[in-house]
Design a protein around this motif. Structure first.
Motif, short mmCIF file in Angstrom:
data_model
loop_
_atom_site.label_atom_id
_atom_site.label_comp_id
_atom_site.label_asym_id
_atom_site.label_seq_id
_atom_site.Cartn_x
_atom_site.Cartn_y
_atom_site.Cartn_z
N ALA A 1 0.87 -1.20 0.02
CA ALA A 1 -0.15 0.02 -0.14
C ALA A 1 0.68 1.27 0.03
O ALA A 1 0.50 2.19 -0.56
N VAL B 1 2.22 1.63 -3.57
CA VAL B 1 0.92 2.21 -4.56
C VAL B 1 0.73 3.72 -4.04
O VAL B 1 0.59 4.58 -5.25
N LEU B 2 0.80 4.10 -2.94
CA LEU B 2 0.77 5.61 -2.49
C LEU B 2 1.85 6.47 -3.25
O LEU B 2 1.46 7.51 -3.56
N ALA C 1 -5.49 5.20 -2.97
CA ALA C 1 -4.12 4.65 -2.42
C ALA C 1 -3.64 5.19 -0.96
O ALA C 1 -3.59 4.38 -0.16
#
Length: 380
Positions: free
Chosen positions: A127, A130-131, A165
């Motif tokens: 995560a 993705v951010l 995200a």
């Protein structure tokens, strides 16, 4: 022949005189008896005077010696169990052991929960990546939009991807925290200093969430717990005040403690129809261990009442009554109000006055207005 005839007449005369005399004597005796019978019938029979035992009424305040039997229990007692399910691999304590706050009491198998923690950490790393990518894309598209090289629609899509995200990273962080907590929950720890009073699981047993494994009691504050019948409550004499109770060990009545009623169950037990009453003990001695049998009584005196032996009670139209001796030494049946019945005596709350003489024995053989005699020494 002449002489014989004369003698015969003489004898007959003598027999006749004798018969008349005998008849007269019988008549006189009968008359005498009849006169005596009349005199006896006219004389009145002496009234029967029965000797009785009695007591003089002297109202006085008495200690409330009604007692109840209960047991000593810890004021704070908790059933401790795991917050996750699993196989119990270790129980570190037994009944009677003293433990401290934070001490490990038991463990369950934690391999599955470690795997969940590793998975949550991986999801968090993903995560975060993705951010980072979403932030870079948003920054590039925003610059192109400022120069007029892209449309607002493309920027809106990029911004939506960034916010998604960010939300996924927050979810991954929450999952990681949850997995970490669940791993911690595989160890059962003491919430406070106390004594183990019961255990309910053994090594190798599968335990569910919330199932009691160890019962822990605080060693300090103690309660005496009693089951009290509804009739014992009666009318509250000290409304708003907490009753004080004297508690003593059944095995050693010399060991006592004083407490106050801190809790009365609002509903009766469905099986016994009694109410549970908890008495908070002040400075309970060490001899009053958990589970010890105790007796409790109310630490107070009553309003002035009359105490009579149970043998003094009689029945008048279905109501309690007693025989009272008046000034003419005659009996009168007087109704009374019974405050309570005890093993061998009756506490009278009303119906008698100071100085009344109440018969205390043989009440079933007496009758109204009967003459009685109270012997010296029978008055109590």
């Amino acid at each position: 022949m002449v002489i014989s005839f004369r003698n015969l007449k003489h004898r007959r005369a003598l027999v006749g005189v004798s018969s008349l005399a005998l008849i007269a004597a019988c008549l006189g005796f009968a008359a005498l008896n009849a006169g005596a019978g009349v005199r006896n019938a006219a004389a009145p029979a002496a009234p029967e005077v029965r000797r009785v035992q009695a007591t003089t009424v002297k109202p006085r305040s008495i200690e409330d010696d009604r007692r109840a039997v209960g047991e000593i229990r810890p004021r704070r007692e908790s059933d401790l169990g795991f917050r996750v399910s699993g196989k119990l691999i270790s129980r570190a304590v037994d009944v009677g052991e003293a433990v401290t706050k934070g001490q490990v009491l038991a463990r369950i198998e934690d391999e599955d929960y470690r795997n969940r923690l590793r998975s949550a950490k991986a999801d968090q790393v993903a995560a975060e990546a993705v951010l980072v990518e979403a932030k870079g894309a948003e920054e590039r598209i925003r610059r192109l939009l400022e120069k007029g090289y892209t449309t607002h629609a493309n920027y809106d899509a990029t911004l939506k991807h960034l916010r998604s995200a960010q939300a996924k990273l927050e979810s991954a962080n929450a999952s990681l925290d949850m997995a970490s907590d669940q791993l911690d929950y595989t160890e059962l720890r003491a919430d406070f200093d106390g004594i183990v009073t019961a255990t309910a699981a053994e090594n190798g047993q599968i335990v569910n969430v919330g199932q009691m494994v160890v019962r822990l009691a605080g060693p300090g504050a103690r309660d005496a717990v009693f089951s009290i019948a509804e009739a014992a409550f009666g009318k509250a004499s000290n409304a708003g005040k907490k009753p004080r109770i004297v508690v003593s060990l059944l095995s050693n009545p010399a060991v006592t403690a004083v407490g106050v009623v801190r809790e009365i169950a609002p509903m009766a037990d469905t099986a016994t129809r009694t109410y549970q009453v908890k008495v908070s003990l002040e400075d309970a001695p060490a001899e009053m261990r958990f589970g010890a049998s105790v007796a409790g009584r109310l630490d107070s005196t009553s309003a002035p009442v009359v105490v009579l032996p149970g043998s003094a009670l009689f029945d008048k139209d279905g109501q309690p009554a007693v025989w009272v001796v008046d000034r003419q030494s005659q009996l009168a049946l007087k109704s009374i109000i019974v405050a309570r019945y005890e093993t061998d005596r009756v506490i009278v709350g009303g119906g008698l006055a100071k100085g009344d003489i109440v018969v205390t024995a043989g009440v079933n053989r007496l009758r109204e207005n009967q003459k009685v005699r109270v012997e010296k020494g029978d008055m109590k």
